[in-house]
Design an enzyme around this catalytic site. Structure first.
Site, PDB file in Angstrom:
ATOM      1  N   HIS A 159       0.824  -1.232   0.000  1.00 13.11           N
ATOM      2  CA  HIS A 159       0.000   0.000   0.000  1.00 13.11           C
ATOM      3  C   HIS A 159       0.843   1.260   0.000  1.00 13.11           C
ATOM      4  CE1 HIS A 159      -4.092  -1.712   0.691  1.00 13.11           C
ATOM      5  NE2 HIS A 159      -3.346  -2.771   0.985  1.00 13.11           N
ATOM      6  N   ASP A 214       3.536   9.431  -1.117  1.00  9.31           N
ATOM      7  CA  ASP A 214       2.344   8.687  -0.705  1.00  9.31           C
ATOM      8  C   ASP A 214       2.145   7.540  -1.678  1.00  9.31           C
ATOM      9  OD1 ASP A 214       0.069   8.206   0.835  1.00  9.31           O
ATOM     10  OD2 ASP A 214      -0.542  10.307   0.809  1.00  9.31           O
TER      11      ASP A 214
HETATM   12  P1  ADQ Z   1      -3.014   6.247   4.579  1.00  9.75           P
HETATM   13  O1  ADQ Z   1      -1.621   6.758   4.712  1.00  9.75           O
HETATM   14  O2  ADQ Z   1      -3.784   6.124   5.828  1.00  9.75           O
HETATM   15  O3  ADQ Z   1      -3.054   4.833   3.828  1.00  9.75           O
HETATM   16  P2  ADQ Z   1      -4.942   7.703   2.706  1.00  9.75           P
HETATM   17  O4  ADQ Z   1      -5.045   6.938   1.456  1.00  9.75           O
HETATM   18  O5  ADQ Z   1      -4.821   9.175   2.483  1.00  9.75           O
HETATM   19  O6  ADQ Z   1      -3.708   7.319   3.560  1.00  9.75           O
HETATM   20  O7  ADQ Z   1      -6.240   7.535   3.652  1.00  9.75           O
HETATM   21  C1  ADQ Z   1      -6.863   6.352   3.895  1.00  9.75           C
HETATM   22  C2  ADQ Z   1      -8.275   6.617   4.473  1.00  9.75           C
HETATM   23  O8  ADQ Z   1      -8.226   7.270   5.734  1.00  9.75           O
HETATM   24  C3  ADQ Z   1      -9.150   7.465   3.569  1.00  9.75           C
HETATM   25  O9  ADQ Z   1     -10.370   6.783   3.392  1.00  9.75           O
HETATM   26  C4  ADQ Z   1      -9.352   8.765   4.332  1.00  9.75           C
HETATM   27  O10 ADQ Z   1     -10.651   9.327   4.167  1.00  9.75           O
HETATM   28  C5  ADQ Z   1      -9.170   8.347   5.767  1.00  9.75           C
HETATM   29  N1  ADQ Z   1      -8.615   9.474   6.558  1.00  9.75           N
HETATM   30  C6  ADQ Z   1      -7.404  10.031   6.413  1.00  9.75           C
HETATM   31  N2  ADQ Z   1      -7.256  11.047   7.292  1.00  9.75           N
HETATM   32  C7  ADQ Z   1      -8.403  11.122   7.993  1.00  9.75           C
HETATM   33  C8  ADQ Z   1      -8.875  11.984   9.044  1.00  9.75           C
HETATM   34  N3  ADQ Z   1      -8.112  12.962   9.531  1.00  9.75           N
HETATM   35  N4  ADQ Z   1     -10.126  11.779   9.538  1.00  9.75           N
HETATM   36  C9  ADQ Z   1     -10.897  10.797   9.025  1.00  9.75           C
HETATM   37  N5  ADQ Z   1     -10.516   9.959   8.049  1.00  9.75           N
HETATM   38  C10 ADQ Z   1      -9.290  10.120   7.533  1.00  9.75           C
HETATM   39  C11 ADQ Z   1      -2.141   3.945   3.150  1.00  9.75           C
HETATM   40  C12 ADQ Z   1      -1.119   4.590   2.202  1.00  9.75           C
HETATM   41  C13 ADQ Z   1      -1.836   5.426   1.133  1.00  9.75           C
HETATM   42  C14 ADQ Z   1      -2.848   4.545   0.389  1.00  9.75           C
HETATM   43  C15 ADQ Z   1      -3.750   3.808   1.371  1.00  9.75           C
HETATM   44  C16 ADQ Z   1      -4.634   2.780   0.657  1.00  9.75           C
HETATM   45  O11 ADQ Z   1      -0.209   5.399   2.925  1.00  9.75           O
HETATM   46  O12 ADQ Z   1      -0.892   5.962   0.212  1.00  9.75           O
HETATM   47  O13 ADQ Z   1      -3.647   5.367  -0.445  1.00  9.75           O
HETATM   48  O14 ADQ Z   1      -2.980   3.098   2.335  1.00  9.75           O
HETATM   49  O15 ADQ Z   1      -3.876   1.875  -0.065  1.00  9.75           O
END
Ligand code: ADQ
Length: 472
Positions: free
Chosen positions: A160, A368
Site C-alpha cells: 500500500h 504517498d
Molecule cells: P493512509 O496513509 O492512511 O493509507 P490515505 O489513502 O490518504 O492514507 O487515507 C486512507 C483513508 O483514511 C481514507 O479513506 C481517508 O478518508 C481516511 N482518513 C485520512 N485522514 C483522515 C482523518 N483525519 N479523519 C478521518 N478519516 C481520515 C495507506 C497509504 C496510502 C494509500 C492507502 C490505501 O499510505 O498511500 O492510499 O494506504 O492503499
C-alpha cells in the site's frame, strides 16, 4: 471461485461499512467466498501477564459468512515488529526518509518472529485451494514463512505504500532478504508504475532476475508476476454518503458558515509523509503574496492522531501547531481565522459533505503510495460546481489524476501559486477538469482494483508446485 483468505496487520468487520478502507474494498469478495480475514487482534499482552515473544493467543469470530481470526502480540513483539521495524525502518525508508530510519539490528528479529508466529497460526486454518492475499509492509516475509511450513497455495502481496528506488532500498541492512522474500509470492502488486519500475530495476540489478515478459520475473528458483494495481475508492459508497443525512447536514452547515468565504480542505493522518508543514508554509505564502485571499479564504486542516508513540510524529505535531498558531496570530482578524486546525479523526460519514462544501482540496504529501483522500474529494463534488484538487506530484494518485493541479510540495511559492489559481478558476475549467478526474476515479474504483488483482492471482499458474522454497 476459491475461498479468499486476506491477511493484514489489522482486521475489520466487513459488515461495518463505517470501517472504510480495506474493509469496504474486500467486503464483497470475502462475503461471497465465505472468506477468512487474519491479522493482529490489536491486543498487547505484557510480560507480567504472561506475554512471551513469538507467542500469542488466537481469537476466532464469525462476521456473517466471514471468519475473523486474530492473534495477540506480547509487548516485546509489538515494540520490535510494529513500532521498531515496520514503522521505524520500513515506513520511513519506503517514503524516502532515510534520515528518520532507526536501523537497530534487534528490530528485524522481532519482525521475523511475528511473521513466523502469523504463519504458524494461519497455516492450520488453510484449505488446499484457498487463495491468499497478504497486505502491506508489515507482512513482507509472511509468504516465505508459510512456504517454509509447506504451504503451496497461490499467494499474492499488495504494497500500500511506495517502493523507493533501488539505491534507497539498498540502505536497509538486509534489503536483499526482504526482496528475496517477495519471490515466495505468485503476484506482487504496487500502487503505481513508478513503484513497479523501482522493483523491476532492483531485481534486475541486485538480484539478477530474469525477465520472462508479461510482467513475470524469475529468480531464487521461483517465478513471480509483478504489476501496478492502483487502489481506488468505492464511488457508490461516496455517492450514498453525500446524500445521507450526515453528509447533507455537514454540507449545509459548512455552506452557511462559509457563504462569504472560500473553503480549502486538508484531511490527513498526522504523518511526516503527508507534507503538512510544507502545506502550511504555502498557505502562509499565499496570504502574504496575494492579499486579496486574506479574509476570503479559510483552510480547515483535519489531521488525525497517528502512531504517537514514535518521536518523529510528536515532532511533526509540534511543528504543525506552531505554524498554525503563527499564521492565525499574524494574519487572523476578529471575525476571521485563516486556519482551523483539528487534531482529531472525523467520522467517515461527515467527510463527503465537508469535501463537497470545499472549493479547493490540498492533497500535498511529500510521498504517498496512492492517497485516497484525493479520490474521495473528486467523488464528492457537485459536477455543476465542482471544487479543484491541488495534488502533489509525489502521491501515487498523480499518475492517474492528471487533470488536478499538480504541484511540487517542496516548492512553497509554486504551490501557493497553484492554490491561488485554484481559488480563481472559472467554473467551466473546474467542470472540465472534474469530468476528467471523475472518469478516472469511476473507471479505476476499488472493485476494479480488487478484481484485477485477484484475476491476476487466479491466473498465476501453479508453476512452482513441487519446487521447494529455499528457506530465507
Ligand atoms: P493512509 O496513509 O492512511 O493509507 P490515505 O489513502 O490518504 O492514507 O487515507 C486512507 C483513508 O483514511 C481514507 O479513506 C481517508 O478518508 C481516511 N482518513 C485520512 N485522514 C483522515 C482523518 N483525519 N479523519 C478521518 N478519516 C481520515 C495507506 C497509504 C496510502 C494509500 C492507502 C490505501 O499510505 O498511500 O492510499 O494506504 O492503499
Amino acid at each position: 471461485m476459491s475461498r479468499l483468505v486476506v491477511v493484514s496487520n489489522r482486521v475489520a468487520d466487513p459488515r461495518r461499512t463505517a470501517a472504510g478502507g480495506l474493509a469496504v474494498a474486500l467486503a464483497d469478495v470475502l462475503n461471497s467466498t465465505g472468506g477468512l480475514w487474519f491479522g493482529w487482534s490489536g491486543r498487547i499482552v505484557e510480560a507480567a501477564a504472561g506475554g512471551k515473544p513469538g507467542e500469542g493467543a488466537m481469537h476466532t469470530q464469525q462476521a456473517g459468512p466471514v471468519k475473523l481470526v486474530t492473534v495477540d502480540l506480547c509487548r516485546q513483539d509489538h515494540d520490535e515488529f510494529y513500532v521498531g521495524y515496520s514503522n521505524g525502518v520500513l515506513w520511513p525508508v519506503f517514503h524516502y526518509r532515510l534520515d528518520l530510519a532507526d536501523f537497530d539490528a534487534g528490530y528485524i528479529a522481532g519482525y521475523r518472529r511475528v511473521n513466523q508466529l502469523f504463519a504458524r497460526k494461519l497455516q492450520p486454518q488453510l484449505r488446499p485451494d484457498d487463495i491468499i492475499w497478504i497486505h502491506d509492509y508489515h507482512l513482507i516475509p509472511l509468504a516465505a514463512e508459510l512456504r517454509a511450513l509447506g504451504c503451496t497455495n497461490r499467494i499474492g502481496f499488495f504494497l500500500h505504500i511506495p517502493l523507493p528506488p533501488p539505491l534507497i532500498l539498498a540502505a536497509i541492512p538486509g534489503h536483499d532478504w526482504l526482496i528475496r522474500a517477495l519471490f515466495a509470492y505468485d503476484v506482487v502488486g504496487f500502487q503505481s508504475q513508478a513503484d513497479h519500475g523501482h522493483f523491476c530495476r532492483y531485481i534486475e540489478t541486485e538480484a539478477h532476475a530474469q525477465n520472462l515478459g508479461d510482467g513475470r520475473w524469475r529468480a531464487f528458483n521461483r517465478t513471480v508476476h509483478a504489476g501496478a494495481f492502483p487502489i481506488g475508492i468505492d464511488v457508490e459508497e461516496f455517492n450514498a454518503l453525500v446524500q445521507a443525512p450526515d453528509g447533507r447536514d455537514m454540507y449545509e452547515r459548512m455552506q452557511q458558515e462559509y457563504a462569504r468565504r472560500k473553503l480549502l480542505i486538508g484531511v490527513d493522518r498526522l504523518d511526516y509523509s503527508k507534507g503538512l508543514p510544507q502545506r502550511m508554509r504555502s498557505f502562509r505564502d499565499l496570504l502574504q503574496r496575494y492579499p486579496e485571499t486574506r479574509n476570503s479564504a479559510t483552510l480547515i486542516q483535519i489531521a488525525s492522531p497517528s502512531r504517537e508513540d514514535v518521536s518523529a510524529y510528536t515532532d511533526i505535531l509540534h511543528e504543525l501547531e506552531t505554524l498554525c498558531g503563527s499564521i492565525n496570530g499574524n494574519y487572523g482578524e476578529l471575525e476571521w481565522m485563516p486556519v482551523r486546525y483539528i487534531h482529531r479523526t472525523v467520522a467517515r460519514s461527515r467527510l463527503p459533505g465537508l469535501y463537497r462544501a470545499s472549493r479547493v482540496a490540498l492533497v500535498t504529501p511529500l510521498r504517498d503510495g496512492m492517497n485516497l483522500v484525493a479520490k474521495e474529494f473528486v467523488a464528492s463534488q457537485d459536477p455543476q460546481d465542482p471544487g479543484v484538487l491541488v495534488l502533489s506530484r509525489f502521491a501515487g494518485a498523480a499518475e492517474q489524476l492528471t487533470d488536478a493541479l499538480l504541484v511540487n510540495p517542496y516548492d512553497v511559492e509554486g504551490t501557493a501559486n497553484a492554490i491561488h489559481l485554484a481559488l480563481q478558476m472559472p467554473v467551466e475549467e473546474r467542470r472540465a477538469r472534474h469530468q476528467g478526474l471523475m472518469a478516472n476515479v469511476r473507471d479505476y474504483d476499488v472493485h476494479w482494483w480488487c478484481d484485477s488483482f485477484l484475476e491476476c492471482l487466479e491466473k498465476a499458474k501453479a508453476e512452482e508446485t513441487g519446487t521447494p522454497w529455499l528457506r530465507l
